[in-house]
Design a protein around this motif. Sequence first.
Motif, PDB file in Angstrom:
ATOM      1  N   GLU A 155       0.047 -13.581   1.770  1.00 55.09           N
ATOM      2  CA  GLU A 155       0.441 -13.289   0.398  1.00 55.09           C
ATOM      3  C   GLU A 155      -0.131 -11.938  -0.046  1.00 55.09           C
ATOM      4  N   ALA A 156      -1.375 -11.678   0.290  1.00 53.96           N
ATOM      5  CA  ALA A 156      -2.014 -10.417  -0.102  1.00 53.96           C
ATOM      6  C   ALA A 156      -1.329  -9.227   0.556  1.00 53.96           C
ATOM      7  N   ALA A 173       1.673  -9.029   1.561  1.00 55.35           N
ATOM      8  CA  ALA A 173       3.060  -8.912   1.140  1.00 55.35           C
ATOM      9  C   ALA A 173       3.202  -8.074  -0.131  1.00 55.35           C
ATOM     10  N   GLU A 174       2.090  -7.895  -0.844  1.00 56.30           N
ATOM     11  CA  GLU A 174       2.107  -7.087  -2.065  1.00 56.30           C
ATOM     12  C   GLU A 174       2.397  -5.627  -1.735  1.00 56.30           C
ATOM     13  N   PRO A 175       3.125  -4.947  -2.586  1.00 50.54           N
ATOM     14  CA  PRO A 175       3.356  -3.519  -2.352  1.00 50.54           C
ATOM     15  C   PRO A 175       2.036  -2.740  -2.466  1.00 50.54           C
ATOM     16  N   GLU A 176       1.928  -1.657  -1.723  1.00 49.78           N
ATOM     17  CA  GLU A 176       0.691  -0.878  -1.739  1.00 49.78           C
ATOM     18  C   GLU A 176       0.343  -0.356  -3.121  1.00 49.78           C
ATOM     19  N   SER A 177       1.332  -0.189  -3.974  1.00 49.53           N
ATOM     20  CA  SER A 177       1.054   0.295  -5.330  1.00 49.53           C
ATOM     21  C   SER A 177       0.209  -0.697  -6.128  1.00 49.53           C
ATOM     22  N   ASN A 178       0.178  -1.951  -5.699  1.00 44.73           N
ATOM     23  CA  ASN A 178      -0.654  -2.965  -6.357  1.00 44.73           C
ATOM     24  C   ASN A 178      -2.072  -3.015  -5.807  1.00 44.73           C
ATOM     25  N   HIS A 179      -2.321  -2.333  -4.698  1.00 44.93           N
ATOM     26  CA  HIS A 179      -3.643  -2.366  -4.073  1.00 44.93           C
ATOM     27  C   HIS A 179      -4.618  -1.511  -4.865  1.00 44.93           C
TER      28      HIS A 179
END
Length: 63
Positions: A38-39, A41-47
Amino acid sequence: MGYEKAISVDITGELAEYISSAVGEYGLYEAFRAELQEAFAEPESNHRYVTAEDVIARNKLRG
């Protein structure tokens, strides 16, 4: 020099109940794997970029 040794232990009572509740229906590995999938799968812009010092400070606050 190294070797592996397997040990089997019967666990009962409160410790067995605690382990069962911590591991869950699908096992500890499966739960951890699902969280990682799940982690990632997040777009890099959310990191968020964090340093080791950030993590240590956060963990000290959590106690």
